[in-house]
Scaffold this motif. Structure first.
Motif, mmCIF file in Angstrom:
data_model
loop_
_atom_site.group_PDB
_atom_site.id
_atom_site.type_symbol
_atom_site.label_atom_id
_atom_site.label_comp_id
_atom_site.label_asym_id
_atom_site.label_seq_id
_atom_site.Cartn_x
_atom_site.Cartn_y
_atom_site.Cartn_z
ATOM 1 N N TRP A 80 0.895 -1.320 -0.037
ATOM 2 C CA TRP A 80 0.070 -0.089 -0.120
ATOM 3 C C TRP A 80 0.803 1.182 0.040
ATOM 4 O O TRP A 80 2.013 1.203 0.162
ATOM 5 N N LEU A 81 0.262 2.354 -0.176
ATOM 6 C CA LEU A 81 1.091 3.498 -0.581
ATOM 7 C C LEU A 81 0.545 4.539 0.519
ATOM 8 O O LEU A 81 -0.555 4.930 0.637
ATOM 9 N N ASP A 82 1.432 5.037 1.233
ATOM 10 C CA ASP A 82 1.106 6.187 2.199
ATOM 11 C C ASP A 82 1.688 7.638 1.726
ATOM 12 O O ASP A 82 2.854 7.619 1.300
ATOM 13 N N VAL A 83 0.623 8.440 1.639
ATOM 14 C CA VAL A 83 0.826 9.828 1.208
ATOM 15 C C VAL A 83 0.453 10.722 2.149
ATOM 16 O O VAL A 83 -0.486 11.005 2.859
ATOM 17 N N ARG A 84 1.492 11.479 2.196
ATOM 18 C CA ARG A 84 1.539 12.801 3.387
ATOM 19 C C ARG A 84 1.808 14.037 2.663
ATOM 20 O O ARG A 84 2.726 13.973 1.717
ATOM 21 N N VAL A 85 1.595 15.123 3.114
ATOM 22 C CA VAL A 85 1.793 16.761 2.145
ATOM 23 C C VAL A 85 2.628 17.526 3.292
ATOM 24 O O VAL A 85 1.984 17.481 4.531
ATOM 25 N N THR A 86 3.691 17.857 2.682
ATOM 26 C CA THR A 86 4.560 18.588 3.645
ATOM 27 C C THR A 86 4.069 20.218 3.778
ATOM 28 O O THR A 86 3.132 20.573 3.140
#
Length: 357
Positions: A38-44
């Motif tokens: 799975w792919l974890d996506v977070r925004v800086t």
């Protein structure tokens, strides 16, 4: 290459790109005991989407790369790709991106990665493939430029730069970090990754020769055993610190060190910390790294030393110089004149635009 590992060249440059385009930063995978990837996506804070693939443990390299391609493709399928560009820091990423239809391909080559400990055996082959695909190649220093220019028609040297405003905070009084307060003076400091490029024998010899000097080491340990690091009452390992906190530590140092081993892993490096130390108003003592010698050897603000004896003498000389901090800061500012990440990025952007025109 993780976004939150060490704040350096990729973060400086990609944060500036993010002001003009959407940036997806695809990290190295992490491992999970789950059966599915799975792919974890977070925004800086800069608006960059940091993408971390989580892959099942026990996969082969080929299965790893196939899983990353599937995750990336699925994510891109749900976005408006617009004019897609690929900006590479590792040729190994070709395994899951070489099929993408990109209008621009950039290879920003920071180091000779194939010379690093535990480098993948496919790395040299992948780099040759990336050289064939890239529209433009940037290098992190002059020595690396001389090595890579043979393999591409459009290579440009952009040595790592410095955020002067951030580091010059160390020239004034700052609150002392709690874990450095009890360390006596004089303090000789280093920050960076403690790995095969760190000269363990040099620091061990210096600490033994000068028990009255205190050696402050900041940074994560990688690819070497912690037990192999020199241990002494006057060597202080304070761990990894955030980029924001570095000026507070620098403000409490008398001399900044670059104790790099002279080996294949350091043959082409151009340490970002050189201008950072100088912007902080700290005299620098370094082993003879080629790019440091060529760029700063005659500057009068960086001393070059080849062994423990000459390194000790250079530190002693730098400590004397540190007593007149204001005069040193003036000389360091003259050496750094015109150097900034904004200027470096502007130069890179100009080359990118030439490719697009």
């Amino acid at each position: 290459m993780r976004w939150n590992f060490v704040y350096q060249r990729p973060q400086h440059l990609l944060s500036r790109i993010a002001k003009q385009a959407e940036v997806l930063f695809f990290e190295e995978p992490r491992r999970t005991d789950e059966a599915d990837a799975w792919l974890d996506v977070r925004v800086t804070q800069q608006g960059i989407r940091v993408m971390t693939p989580w892959l099942p443990s026990g996969l082969t390299q080929e299965e790893d790369e196939r899983a990353q391609r599937v995750l990336l493709d699925a994510y891109l399928a749900g976005t408006d790709k617009g004019d897609l560009g690929l900006w590479y820091y590792s040729p190994m990423s070709l395994a899951f991106t070489d099929h993408l239809d990109a209008g621009l391909i950039v290879y920003d080559c920071m180091d000779e990665l194939s010379a690093f400990k535990d480098a993948p055996p496919q790395l040299a082959q992948r780099e040759a493939q990336l050289m064939r695909k890239a529209h433009v190649v940037f290098t992190g220093g002059q020595t690396l430029f001389e090595s890579k220019r043979r393999f591409h028609h459009n290579v440009h040297a952009f040595p790592s730069s410095v955020d002067v405003a951030h580091f010059e905070k160390a020239c004034g009084p700052l609150p002392e970090p709690s874990d450095q307060t009890a360390v006596p003076r004089p303090r000789l400091g280093f920050y960076g990754v403690l790995d095969e490029r760190f000269d363990v024998a040099l620091i061990r010899a210096l600490a033994a020769a000068r028990p009255d000097w205190q050696f402050v080491m900041l940074g994560p340990i990688a690819k070497i055993r912690p037990a192999d690091l020199p241990q002494a009452l006057n060597i202080h390992y304070l761990g990894q610190k955030s980029y924001d906190d570095l000026p507070r530590y620098l403000a409490g140092w008398d001399v900044a060190l670059m104790p790099f081993a002279i080996n294949e892993a350091t043959r082409h490096i151009s340490p970002t910390k050189t201008p950072e130390y100088l912007a902080a108003g700290r005299p620098v003592v370094s082993t003879p790294i080629a790019d440091v010698v060529s760029r700063y050897g005659d500057s009068g603000v960086v001393r070059i030393a080849r062994d423990a004896i000459t390194f000790e003498r250079a530190i002693a000389s730098a400590l004397t110089e540190a007593s007149d901090r204001a005069a040193f800061i003036g000389r360091a500012k003259a050496v750094l004149a015109g150097m900034s990440w904004d200027n470096t990025f502007a130069g890179m952007l100009a080359e990118v635009e030439r490719c697009a025109s």
